[in-house]
Design an enzyme around this catalytic site. Structure first.
Site, PDB file in Angstrom:
ATOM      1  N   ASN A  72       6.129  -2.405  16.126  1.00  0.00           N
ATOM      2  CA  ASN A  72       6.668  -0.983  16.372  1.00  0.00           C
ATOM      3  C   ASN A  72       8.058  -0.787  17.072  1.00  0.00           C
ATOM      4  O   ASN A  72       8.879  -0.124  16.827  1.00  0.00           O
ATOM      5  CB  ASN A  72       5.712  -0.262  17.176  1.00  0.00           C
ATOM      6  CG  ASN A  72       4.203   0.166  16.557  1.00  0.00           C
ATOM      7  OD1 ASN A  72       4.226   0.008  15.423  1.00  0.00           O
ATOM      8  ND2 ASN A  72       3.197   0.224  17.163  1.00  0.00           N
ATOM      9  N   GLU A 173       5.101  -0.953   9.422  1.00  0.00           N
ATOM     10  CA  GLU A 173       3.936   0.227   9.653  1.00  0.00           C
ATOM     11  C   GLU A 173       4.617   1.483   9.267  1.00  0.00           C
ATOM     12  O   GLU A 173       4.422   2.564  10.204  1.00  0.00           O
ATOM     13  CB  GLU A 173       2.989   0.169  10.826  1.00  0.00           C
ATOM     14  CG  GLU A 173       2.283  -1.255  11.174  1.00  0.00           C
ATOM     15  CD  GLU A 173       1.197  -0.998  11.967  1.00  0.00           C
ATOM     16  OE1 GLU A 173       1.477  -0.202  12.791  1.00  0.00           O
ATOM     17  OE2 GLU A 173       0.352  -1.994  12.150  1.00  0.00           O
ATOM     18  N   TYR A 244      -7.067  -4.908  12.480  1.00  0.00           N
ATOM     19  CA  TYR A 244      -7.583  -5.381  13.924  1.00  0.00           C
ATOM     20  C   TYR A 244      -9.060  -4.953  13.733  1.00  0.00           C
ATOM     21  O   TYR A 244      -9.573  -3.870  13.117  1.00  0.00           O
ATOM     22  CB  TYR A 244      -6.810  -4.377  14.837  1.00  0.00           C
ATOM     23  CG  TYR A 244      -5.292  -4.828  14.938  1.00  0.00           C
ATOM     24  CD1 TYR A 244      -5.182  -6.084  15.567  1.00  0.00           C
ATOM     25  CD2 TYR A 244      -4.297  -4.200  14.414  1.00  0.00           C
ATOM     26  CE1 TYR A 244      -3.730  -6.527  15.976  1.00  0.00           C
ATOM     27  CE2 TYR A 244      -2.960  -4.552  14.769  1.00  0.00           C
ATOM     28  CZ  TYR A 244      -2.719  -5.868  15.412  1.00  0.00           C
ATOM     29  OH  TYR A 244      -1.431  -6.259  15.482  1.00  0.00           O
ATOM     30  N   GLU A 292      -0.086  -8.956  10.406  1.00  0.00           N
ATOM     31  CA  GLU A 292      -0.946  -8.698  11.539  1.00  0.00           C
ATOM     32  C   GLU A 292      -2.403  -8.765  11.687  1.00  0.00           C
ATOM     33  O   GLU A 292      -2.954  -7.723  10.746  1.00  0.00           O
ATOM     34  CB  GLU A 292      -0.446  -7.451  12.293  1.00  0.00           C
ATOM     35  CG  GLU A 292       1.005  -7.326  12.793  1.00  0.00           C
ATOM     36  CD  GLU A 292       1.304  -6.008  13.455  1.00  0.00           C
ATOM     37  OE1 GLU A 292       0.312  -5.326  14.127  1.00  0.00           O
ATOM     38  OE2 GLU A 292       2.655  -5.545  13.234  1.00  0.00           O
TER      39      GLU A 292
HETATM   40  O1  AHR Z   1       0.681  -5.627  17.402  1.00  0.00           O
HETATM   41  C1  AHR Z   1       0.916  -4.487  18.163  1.00  0.00           C
HETATM   42  C2  AHR Z   1       1.174  -3.467  17.487  1.00  0.00           C
HETATM   43  O2  AHR Z   1       0.095  -3.010  16.439  1.00  0.00           O
HETATM   44  C3  AHR Z   1       2.317  -3.483  16.251  1.00  0.00           C
HETATM   45  O3  AHR Z   1       3.681  -3.332  17.234  1.00  0.00           O
HETATM   46  C4  AHR Z   1       2.322  -2.754  15.131  1.00  0.00           C
HETATM   47  O4  AHR Z   1       2.886  -3.054  14.136  1.00  0.00           O
HETATM   48  C5  AHR Z   1       0.730  -2.447  15.221  1.00  0.00           C
HETATM   49  O5  AHR Z   1       0.434  -1.290  15.031  1.00  0.00           O
END
Ligand code: AHR
Length: 513
Positions: A72, A173, A244, A292
């Site tokens: 971000n 994102e 995640y 990520e």
């Molecule tokens: O990894 C942390 C944040 O998670 C990153 O800045 C973003 O791309 C994601 O939402």
């Protein structure tokens, strides 16, 4: 005790394993950079201010490539802030993470650090508040040898050779309402397409990544990805995935099976990319950059990390509502169960090695990371360090599609899931193979019979297992070596069959030669 059976055949090749699969990510967020990799006053600091203790751990982790500088953060980053004499660099407000960015680490410093840790530097451009011109300038600065005003500026700033960065991310994102410059899919896609064309015109060697959905739970997934690819398919090499995972409401069974969630996500993105390929009658097959991925306890971090479950960021939750330098953000402390899940996610990535050719564990130091540091103090390995390090060290050659026969269990999130998951790798040139396995059972050890007859590499060189009687055990400053993998002494082979017992809630790597 129950049993399972795995069959490995070197004929069942998924694809060659690209070393970029073992990449990571450093963002200007929290303490990833400042007091993470960079701390000039630290007892181990080198002449550039980088912590040598962290450099050693990153090398040990086996990180092939590192995405930088966000995340971000990049969507508001002015890259020129990070070049030139350090004392003249501006202090800027980091809007993504409501903190102050001192710009003491920028492109030159980070490139030097990646050389020290032996990783490739991969660079994200700002397509949030900036545009194609800005992206072109940073590419020219980084990759054009000499002769133009911008490349000569790099030389004047102390770097004669071009940085030669191959991998470039077109924003981050951009589907997220929290993102600076967030826009509808077709607005982003047009910008990404014209930026990609321009970047390639400047440097035909670049590899380009379009910003896919930021998570499969986004309401716009996978329509965002389809739209973006309809505009950019011919211009880019990769579409990105971000994912995640966390244990929600004590549902350990679903959490342990997160690899299934990653598998399904990847299968959808691949199907979407291939649909656009068919629409375009294209010969090109798009690759996936899973740039990520990790376990991240977003739920538990709402006070220290201003993000709501709906993925909007709330800045009013930062205590004092000020703009601190390098605040402690998202410093998750990982358990044995988290390490087992990370091992399972690596299995999923390897299983898709034909399409996932780049991946970045997010992140590397302090922020949702396998390495933790104390300012002025020690650096240590979290539990999640070990499955990554062992997989990176052992997974070479090609990934093999193995046949797993195992009992199943019911999960709330993913339905019926196999208790045992596995993938194998085979390096014919080196005469080495490896098998990676998880046991998701919370109650039973499982003895797995692995048919190796077709492999030819049949001696067990090593077998390491992550498990603990206390699956919530963690490594901390006080006890940094509380959890580490141990040799699995149950492994035995008669040359064609390997038998190994996997403890309940465990991840195992077996090296064969
Ligand atoms: O990894 C942390 C944040 O998670 C990153 O800045 C973003 O791309 C994601 O939402």
């Amino acid at each position: 005790m129950t049993n399972a059976r795995v069959t490995i055949d070197p004929q069942f090749v998924v694809g060659a394993i690209n070393r970029r699969l073992f990449g990571s990510f450093i963002e200007h967020m929290g303490r990833a950079v400042y007091t993470g990799i960079y701390e000039p006053g630290h007892p181990t600091a080198d002449d550039e201010g980088f912590r040598r203790d962290v450099i050693d751990l990153v090398r040990e982790l086996g990180v092939s490539a590192i995405r930088y500088p966000g995340g971000n953060f990049v969507s508001g980053f002015q890259w020129k802030d990070g070049i030139g004499p350090k004392e003249e660099r501006p202090r800027r407000l980091n809007l993504a993470w409501r903190s102050t960015e001192t710009n003491q680490v920028g492109l030159h410093e980070f490139a030097s650090w990646t050389e020290k840790v032996g990783s490739e530097l991969m660079y994200a451009v700002n397509l949030g508040t900036a545009d194609t011109t800005d992206a072109l300038e940073v590419l020219e600065y980084a990759n054009i040898e000499k002769g133009s005003t911008v490349s000569e500026q790099r030389i004047a700033n102390g770097r004669t050779d071009a940085f030669g960065i191959r991998m470039w991310y077109l924003g981050n994102e951009m589907d997220g309402p929290w993102q600076l410059g967030h826009s509808p899919a077709d607005d982003y896609a047009k910008k990404a397409s014209r930026t990609a064309k321009a970047l390639r015109q400047l440097d035909p060697e670049v590899e380009l990544v379009a910003s896919g959905s930021s998570h499969p739970t986004m309401a716009t997934f996978p329509e965002w990805d389809r739209t973006v690819l309809e505009y950019t398919y011919d211009d880019v090499d990769y579409i990105s995935c971000h994912g995640y995972y966390e244990e929600k409401a004590g549902d350990l069974g679903s959490f342990l099976a997160c690899g299934v969630k990653m598998d399904r996500y990847l299968d959808t993105v691949i199907a979407t990319a291939d649909y656009v390929k068919a629409l375009k009658r294209s010969d090109k097959t798009l690759e996936i950059s899973f740039d990520e991925w990790n376990v991240w306890y977003l739920g538990d971090n709402l006070r220290s990390f201003p993000r709501q479950a709906d993925r909007f960021y709330r800045t009013d939750e930062i205590e004092g509502n000020d703009w601190p330098e390098a605040p402690r953000l998202a410093e998750d402390v990982y358990s044995v169960a988290d390490a087992v899940v990370v091992g399972g996610l690596l299995i999923s990535l390897l299983r898709h090695a034909d399409r996932v050719t780049s991946a970045s564990m997010s992140m590397l130091v302090n922020v949702i990371a396998p390495i933790t540091t104390e300012p002025g103090g020690a650096a240590w390995r979290q539990t999640t360090f070990y499955p990554f390090a062992l997989t990176s060290a052992l997974a070479h050659g090609v990934a093999l599609d193995v046949r797993v026969e195992s009992d199943h269990y019911e999960t709330d999130e993913h339905g019926s899931v196999a208790l045992v998951d596995a993938v194998a790798t085979h390096d014919a040139d080196a005469g080495r193979s490896a098998v990676f396995l998880v046991n998701r059972s919370q109650s039973d050890d499982i003895t797995v019979t692995i048919d190796l007859a077709a492999l030819g590499t049949t001696a067990v060189l090593d077998a390491q297992t992550m498990a603990d009687d206390d699956i919530s055990a963690r490594n901390t400053r006080e006890d940094p070596d509380r959890v580490r993998p141990t040799g699995n002494t149950s492994a035995s082979t008669d040359g064609s069959v390997l038998t190994i017992t996997l403890p309940a809630v465990s991840w195992t790597a077996v090296s064969l030669g």
